[in-house]
Write an enzyme that holds these catalytic residues in place. Structure first.
Site, short mmCIF file in Angstrom:
data_model
loop_
_atom_site.label_atom_id
_atom_site.label_comp_id
_atom_site.label_asym_id
_atom_site.label_seq_id
_atom_site.Cartn_x
_atom_site.Cartn_y
_atom_site.Cartn_z
N ARG A 137 84.36 8.12 38.00
CA ARG A 137 83.17 8.31 37.16
C ARG A 137 82.70 9.75 37.19
O ARG A 137 81.55 10.05 36.86
CB ARG A 137 82.06 7.36 37.64
CG ARG A 137 82.43 5.87 37.50
CD ARG A 137 81.24 4.97 37.82
NE ARG A 137 80.86 5.05 39.22
CZ ARG A 137 81.32 4.24 40.18
NH1 ARG A 137 82.21 3.30 39.87
NH2 ARG A 137 80.90 4.37 41.42
N CYS A 157 75.90 24.80 22.20
CA CYS A 157 75.27 23.66 21.51
C CYS A 157 75.89 22.36 22.01
O CYS A 157 75.20 21.53 22.59
CB CYS A 157 75.43 23.80 20.00
SG CYS A 157 74.56 25.21 19.30
N SER A 184 71.56 20.63 20.46
CA SER A 184 70.99 20.97 19.16
C SER A 184 72.08 20.90 18.10
O SER A 184 73.23 21.26 18.38
CB SER A 184 70.40 22.38 19.21
OG SER A 184 70.00 22.83 17.94
N GLN A 185 71.72 20.42 16.89
CA GLN A 185 72.73 20.40 15.84
C GLN A 185 72.13 20.56 14.46
O GLN A 185 71.16 19.88 14.09
CB GLN A 185 73.53 19.11 15.86
CG GLN A 185 74.67 19.14 14.84
CD GLN A 185 75.60 17.98 14.95
OE1 GLN A 185 75.26 16.88 14.54
NE2 GLN A 185 76.78 18.21 15.51
N ASP A 186 72.71 21.49 13.70
CA ASP A 186 72.46 21.66 12.28
C ASP A 186 73.28 20.57 11.58
O ASP A 186 74.49 20.69 11.44
CB ASP A 186 72.90 23.07 11.87
CG ASP A 186 72.78 23.35 10.38
OD1 ASP A 186 72.64 22.40 9.59
OD2 ASP A 186 72.87 24.54 10.01
N HIS A 224 68.73 18.13 13.52
CA HIS A 224 67.79 18.66 12.54
C HIS A 224 68.45 19.01 11.21
O HIS A 224 69.64 19.31 11.15
CB HIS A 224 67.08 19.91 13.09
CG HIS A 224 68.01 20.95 13.62
ND1 HIS A 224 68.34 21.04 14.96
CD2 HIS A 224 68.68 21.97 13.01
CE1 HIS A 224 69.17 22.05 15.14
NE2 HIS A 224 69.39 22.63 13.96
N TYR A 226 67.68 21.71 8.15
CA TYR A 226 66.87 22.87 7.79
C TYR A 226 66.16 22.63 6.45
O TYR A 226 66.66 21.91 5.58
CB TYR A 226 67.74 24.13 7.71
CG TYR A 226 68.01 24.73 9.07
CD1 TYR A 226 67.04 25.52 9.70
CD2 TYR A 226 69.21 24.52 9.72
CE1 TYR A 226 67.28 26.07 10.95
CE2 TYR A 226 69.46 25.07 10.97
CZ TYR A 226 68.47 25.85 11.59
OH TYR A 226 68.71 26.38 12.82
#
Length: 282
Positions: A137, A157, A184-186, A224, A226
Site C-alpha cells: 500500500r 498541478c 488545480s486544473q483548468d 475550475h 476560467y
C-alpha cells in the site's frame, strides 16, 4: 456513448451551475492583456474511469493522444525538465532561456533515493514494487517537494500517483488501479489531456508488469473554468457524443523505457471539431 463524455459534461454543468466565482478576489493568473483571470470553481471533484471498459478520451472534441503521451513520457520516462526534449509547446511559457522549467516535474521523477534494495528514482521504485510487492500500500509518487518549490518555474498541478493492485474473479492476472491527485486544473484546457495521459501510463505500466488495467480515479482539489472559457464550455457540452475509441498499445514492448508515442493509437475515434485559440491564463 462514451462514459468519459458523460463524466465531463456532468462535471462542467456542476461547476457552472453550483461553482463559486473568484471574481473580485486576489488571484495570481492573468490574461495576455494583463487583466485578472477569474474562475468558477468546485472544490474536491472526484471522477472514476474504468479502463477495463473503455479508454477515457472524450469525443466532444479531439484529444491529441500522441502529444499528451509525449508529455507524460517527457516526465515519467525521460525525466526531463527541459522543453527541448518535448515535442509540444505547452510548457514554453514557463521555460527559461535554456529551456529549463526548474526543479519541476521530470526533474523530481529522476531524483534517486536510498532504499534497502539500493538507489532508485520514483519511477523505478514504482515498477520494482509492482513486480515484486504488488499488494504493497506504499506504491506512489510525489513531485510536490517543498524544499524545491522556490526553484520550480511552476508548482506541479498533477503531483501524485498512488497505485493499488487488486484481483478480478476469473482472471489469473492482477489488476492495476491508480489515483491521480491534482491540486488545480483548468478544465477546458487540461482535463481530458491529463486523464488520457495517465490512462496511457497505466496501460503501459500494466503491460510491462504483466497486469490488466482497472480504475483510474482522478481527484482534483480545485476544478475550475476560467471566465473567458465559460461560453466555449457551454457550447462544447451540448455537442453530439460518440462511442469511445478503441485503445491500441504495442504488445511487443515489455520495457517501460522503450515506449514512444508511436506505440499507442486510438482507433475509431470520432469527435466533434477542435476548439481553436483557447485563451490561456498565465
Amino acid at each position: 456513448m462514451s462514459l468519459a463524455d458523460q463524466i465531463f459534461v456532468d462535471m462542467c454543468n456542476d461547476i457552472i451551475t453550483n461553482g463559486i466565482s473568484t471574481e473580485g478576489e486576489k488571484v495570481r493568473p492573468k490574461w495576455e492583456d494583463g487583466t485578472s483571470a477569474y474562475t468558477v470553481k468546485k472544490f474536491g471533484v472526484v471522477n472514476r474511469y474504468d479502463l477495463s471498459k473503455e479508454f477515457p478520451a472524450i469525443t466532444l472534441r479531439r484529444t491529441a493522444i500522441k502529444s499528451c503521451t509525449n508529455e507524460m513520457l517527457w516526465i515519467w520516462q525521460k525525466k526531463s525538465n527541459n522543453i527541448h526534449d518535448l515535442k509540444s509547446s505547452v510548457w514554453d511559457e514557463w521555460a527559461d532561456e535554456t529551456g529549463s522549467i526548474g526543479k519541476a516535474y521530470g526533474y523530481q521523477m529522476g531524483v534517486k533515493h536510498k532504499y534497502k534494495e539500493g538507489m532508485m528514482d520514483q519511477v523505478d521504485r514504482v515498477i520494482y514494487d509492482l513486480k515484486n510487492n504488488p499488494f504493497s500500500r506504499r506504491i506512489m509518487t510525489n513531485i510536490y517537494v517543498h524544499q524545491d518549490l522556490s526553484e520550480m518555474h511552476l508548482y506541479p498541478c498533477a503531483y501524485s500517483m498512488t497505485f493499488n493492485v487488486t484481483t478480478r474473479p476469473g482472471s489469473d492476472k492482477l489488476v492495476l488501479n491508480a489515483i491521480l491527485n491534482q491540486r488545480s486544473q483548468d478544465v477546458l484546457a487540461a482535463n481530458n489531456w491529463n486523464v488520457c495521459q495517465y490512462a496511457v501510463l497505466m496501460h503501459m505500466l500494466a503491460q510491462v508488469c504483466d497486469m490488466e488495467v482497472g480504475e483510474l480515479v482522478h481527484v482534483i482539489a480545485d476544478a475550475h473554468i476560467y471566465d473567458r472559457h465559460i461560453p466555449l464550455v457551454q457550447e462544447l457540452i451540448t455537442r453530439e457524443q460518440h462511442p469511445a475509441p478503441k485503445f491500441w498499445l504495442n504488445p511487443e514492448i515489455k520495457d517501460f523505457y522503450a515506449f514512444t508515442e508511436d506505440d499507442i493509437r486510438l482507433d475509431d475515434y470520432v469527435t466533434g471539431p477542435q476548439i481553436k485559440n483557447i485563451p490561456i491564463a498565465v
